[in-house]
Scaffold this active site. Sequence first.
Site, short mmCIF file in Angstrom:
data_model
loop_
_atom_site.label_atom_id
_atom_site.label_comp_id
_atom_site.label_asym_id
_atom_site.label_seq_id
_atom_site.Cartn_x
_atom_site.Cartn_y
_atom_site.Cartn_z
CG ASP A 29 -3.47 5.41 -11.61
OD1 ASP A 29 -4.54 5.70 -11.04
OD2 ASP A 29 -2.39 5.23 -11.01
CG PHE A 38 -15.88 -3.91 -10.38
CD1 PHE A 38 -16.54 -4.73 -9.47
CD2 PHE A 38 -16.42 -3.78 -11.66
CE1 PHE A 38 -17.69 -5.41 -9.82
CE2 PHE A 38 -17.57 -4.45 -12.02
CZ PHE A 38 -18.22 -5.26 -11.10
CB THR A 96 -17.20 -2.96 0.81
OG1 THR A 96 -17.07 -3.89 1.88
CG2 THR A 96 -16.59 -1.64 1.29
CG ASP A 97 -20.05 -6.17 4.21
OD1 ASP A 97 -18.87 -5.91 3.92
OD2 ASP A 97 -20.41 -7.28 4.65
CD GLU A 98 -14.22 -4.80 5.14
OE1 GLU A 98 -13.41 -3.96 5.55
OE2 GLU A 98 -13.90 -5.94 4.77
CE1 TYR A 131 -11.58 -1.69 0.28
CE2 TYR A 131 -12.65 -2.79 2.15
CZ TYR A 131 -12.59 -2.50 0.79
OH TYR A 131 -13.52 -3.03 -0.07
CB ALA A 160 -12.00 5.36 6.39
CE LYS A 203 -15.08 0.36 -2.17
NZ LYS A 203 -14.83 0.28 -3.64
CG ASN A 259 -16.04 -10.93 3.72
OD1 ASN A 259 -16.70 -10.09 4.33
ND2 ASN A 259 -14.74 -11.09 3.90
P1 NAD Z 1 -9.03 -6.61 -6.36
O1 NAD Z 1 -8.03 -6.03 -5.42
O2 NAD Z 1 -8.97 -8.07 -6.68
O3 NAD Z 1 -8.98 -5.84 -7.75
C1 NAD Z 1 -8.87 -4.45 -7.85
C2 NAD Z 1 -8.54 -4.09 -9.29
O4 NAD Z 1 -8.48 -2.65 -9.40
C3 NAD Z 1 -7.18 -4.62 -9.78
O5 NAD Z 1 -7.30 -5.18 -11.06
C4 NAD Z 1 -6.29 -3.39 -9.79
O6 NAD Z 1 -5.25 -3.45 -10.75
C5 NAD Z 1 -7.30 -2.29 -10.11
N1 NAD Z 1 -6.85 -0.97 -9.65
C6 NAD Z 1 -6.41 -0.66 -8.40
N2 NAD Z 1 -6.04 0.64 -8.37
C7 NAD Z 1 -6.28 1.15 -9.61
C8 NAD Z 1 -6.12 2.44 -10.18
N3 NAD Z 1 -5.63 3.49 -9.49
N4 NAD Z 1 -6.49 2.61 -11.48
C9 NAD Z 1 -6.99 1.57 -12.20
N5 NAD Z 1 -7.14 0.33 -11.71
C10 NAD Z 1 -6.79 0.13 -10.42
O7 NAD Z 1 -10.44 -6.20 -5.76
P2 NAD Z 1 -11.81 -7.04 -5.72
O8 NAD Z 1 -11.80 -7.91 -4.55
O9 NAD Z 1 -12.07 -7.57 -7.08
O10 NAD Z 1 -12.84 -5.85 -5.42
C11 NAD Z 1 -13.40 -5.09 -6.48
C12 NAD Z 1 -14.32 -4.04 -5.89
O11 NAD Z 1 -15.33 -4.66 -5.12
C13 NAD Z 1 -13.61 -3.06 -4.93
O12 NAD Z 1 -14.14 -1.78 -5.16
C14 NAD Z 1 -13.97 -3.57 -3.56
O13 NAD Z 1 -14.00 -2.51 -2.62
C15 NAD Z 1 -15.36 -4.13 -3.80
N6 NAD Z 1 -15.79 -5.24 -2.92
C16 NAD Z 1 -14.99 -6.34 -2.75
C17 NAD Z 1 -15.45 -7.40 -1.96
C18 NAD Z 1 -14.62 -8.66 -1.75
O14 NAD Z 1 -15.01 -9.51 -0.96
N7 NAD Z 1 -13.49 -8.82 -2.43
C19 NAD Z 1 -16.70 -7.32 -1.35
C20 NAD Z 1 -17.47 -6.17 -1.53
C21 NAD Z 1 -17.01 -5.14 -2.35
O1 DAU Z 2 -16.90 -7.46 3.53
C1 DAU Z 2 -16.43 -7.15 2.27
C2 DAU Z 2 -14.93 -7.04 2.28
O2 DAU Z 2 -14.42 -8.36 2.42
C3 DAU Z 2 -14.36 -6.35 1.07
O3 DAU Z 2 -14.79 -5.01 1.03
C4 DAU Z 2 -12.83 -6.39 1.08
O4 DAU Z 2 -12.32 -5.85 -0.13
C5 DAU Z 2 -12.38 -7.83 1.22
O5 DAU Z 2 -10.97 -7.88 1.33
C6 DAU Z 2 -13.02 -8.49 2.45
O6 DAU Z 2 -12.49 -7.91 3.66
P1 DAU Z 2 -12.10 -8.83 4.93
O7 DAU Z 2 -11.10 -8.09 5.73
O8 DAU Z 2 -13.32 -9.31 5.61
O9 DAU Z 2 -11.43 -10.09 4.12
P2 DAU Z 2 -10.13 -10.95 4.44
O10 DAU Z 2 -10.15 -12.12 3.52
O11 DAU Z 2 -8.89 -10.12 4.50
O12 DAU Z 2 -10.40 -11.47 5.93
C7 DAU Z 2 -11.56 -12.23 6.22
C8 DAU Z 2 -11.51 -12.57 7.70
O13 DAU Z 2 -10.45 -13.51 7.92
C9 DAU Z 2 -11.21 -11.39 8.62
O14 DAU Z 2 -11.93 -11.57 9.84
C10 DAU Z 2 -9.72 -11.50 8.88
C11 DAU Z 2 -9.46 -13.00 8.85
N1 DAU Z 2 -8.16 -13.42 8.35
C12 DAU Z 2 -7.73 -12.95 7.15
C13 DAU Z 2 -6.51 -13.33 6.62
C14 DAU Z 2 -6.03 -12.78 5.30
C15 DAU Z 2 -7.39 -14.34 9.06
O15 DAU Z 2 -7.79 -14.79 10.16
N2 DAU Z 2 -6.19 -14.73 8.55
C16 DAU Z 2 -5.70 -14.25 7.35
O16 DAU Z 2 -4.57 -14.63 6.95
#
Ligand code: NAD
Ligand code: DAU
Length: 337
Positions: free
Chosen positions: A60, A81, A125-127, A150, A152, A154, A179
Site C-alpha cells: 500500500d 499510477f 488527470t484533466d479533471e 476525486y 481535488a 488529484k 478519459n
Molecule cells: P484504476 O482504478 O483502474 O487502478 C488503480 C490501481 O491503483 C489499482 O490497481 C489499485 O489496486 C491501485 N491502488 C489503489 N490504491 C492503492 C494504494 N493505496 N496502494 C497501492 N496501490 C493502490 O485506475 P486507472 O483508471 O487505471 O487510473 C490510473 C491512474 O491514471 C490514476 O492515477 C488516475 O487518476 C489516472 N487517470 C485515469 C484516467 C481514466 O480515464 N481512467 C484518465 C486520466 C488519468
Molecule cells: O477525465 C479523466 C477522468 O475520466 C479520470 O481522471 C477518472 O479516473 C475516470 O474515472 C474518468 O472520469 P469520468 O467521471 O469522466 O468517467 P466515468 O466513466 O465515471 O463517467 C464518464 C461520463 O459518463 C460522465 O459524464 C458521467 C457519465 N456516466 C457515468 C457512469 C458510470 C453516466 O452517465 N452513467 C454511468 O453509469
Amino acid sequence: MKRIIVTGGCGFIGSNFIRFFLQQEPNLKIVNVDSLTYAGNLENLKDLETNPRLTFARLDITQLDALEPLFREPLDSVIHFAAESHVDRSILDSGPFIRTNVQGTQILLDLAKKASVRKFVHVSTDEVYGSLGASGFFTETTPLAPNSPYSASKAASDMLVRSYFHTFGFPGVITRCSNNYGPYQFPEKIIPLFISNLLEDLQVPVYGDGLQIRDWIHVTDHCSGVYAAWKSGIAGEVYNFGGRCELTNMELTTTLLRLLDKPKSLIKYVQDRLGHDRRYAIDCAKAETELGWKPIVSFETGIADTIRWYQENWEWVSRVRSGAYREYYQQQYGSRL
Ligand code: NAD
Ligand code: DAU
C-alpha cells in the site's frame, strides 16, 4: 539491469502501461507496487506472470515502512499510477481518496527523493482543471479548479509534485490525460459498464440529460504519452494528453447501441451525478511539439476493438462482476505468505 517502480500496475491503465513498457524497453525491469484494492486485478497481467523482468509487490503506497526496502536497492525512476480513480465513489466517501491520492503520493515523493531517482512521472488527470463551457480547451496553464473529491485529491497530489520540484529540485513530471477506454477497464466506468450491460441486454444508466462531454482517448495512446514523458519530459513540466475526440454521453451511448445492435429502449435516464462536470476537452499541442507524441488510435477503430475485447474476454468480466478475480492473488501468492 535498470529497475523502475510502477505503482498501480494491476489497474486499468497501469496494466496496459506495463505491457507497453516491457515491449519498448527490453533492458529494464519493473517492480509493480499495488495493494490490490477492488480496482486492482492481478489477472490483468496474467500473460506476463512468467516474465522475469516483472515482479509484483503487494504493498500500500500509504505504508512508508513497508515500502522503504524497495527504495534501498538501486532505482532509476518511479511511474506513479496508483490512485482511487472513480468520481462516483469519491462522492460517497472521500476518505480513501485523500489517503491514497494525497498521502500516498507524499510518501512516494519522500522515498523517491531519498533514493535520488532520475525521474518521477506523476500520472494525473484533466479533471484537475474543472469544467469547461461550450468552447475552449484545457492547456497546461489553465488554473486548477477541481470539482469532485476525486479531482481535488488529484490536484492536491499535483501540487505536492510541483512543490517538491520547486523546493528540492526533485525530478517530477506531471501528465494530465482525458478519459481513457480500452481493454481491462473496470466495469464501473461508463464504457465498460455500458458494453457489459448491453451484452447482457441490461439497461444502461445515463446520468441527467446525457449531454455532458468527455474527450476520449484509447489507453495505448495514453500509455505512449506517459512513456514519452518518462523518456523525454522535463522536470517540473506538465504535459496534457487527449484524444481530440469529444462526444456527449448520449452520442457515446447511441454509438455503443448501434455497434452492438441493441434497441434504444435499453437507455435508462437516472438522477444526475452530484456536481457533474459538463465538459472536458484537452489541448495536447505541448506534448505533440515537445515530446513528439500524438494520439494515433481513431475512436472508430478503438471502440470496435474494445467491444470485441469485452466480447472475447467475457470470462474476465464475469470474474470481476462476481468478485472471483480477488481469489487469483491467493492462488498465485497464497502459499508464500
Ligand atoms: P484504476 O482504478 O483502474 O487502478 C488503480 C490501481 O491503483 C489499482 O490497481 C489499485 O489496486 C491501485 N491502488 C489503489 N490504491 C492503492 C494504494 N493505496 N496502494 C497501492 N496501490 C493502490 O485506475 P486507472 O483508471 O487505471 O487510473 C490510473 C491512474 O491514471 C490514476 O492515477 C488516475 O487518476 C489516472 N487517470 C485515469 C484516467 C481514466 O480515464 N481512467 C484518465 C486520466 C488519468
Ligand atoms: O477525465 C479523466 C477522468 O475520466 C479520470 O481522471 C477518472 O479516473 C475516470 O474515472 C474518468 O472520469 P469520468 O467521471 O469522466 O468517467 P466515468 O466513466 O465515471 O463517467 C464518464 C461520463 O459518463 C460522465 O459524464 C458521467 C457519465 N456516466 C457515468 C457512469 C458510470 C453516466 O452517465 N452513467 C454511468 O453509469
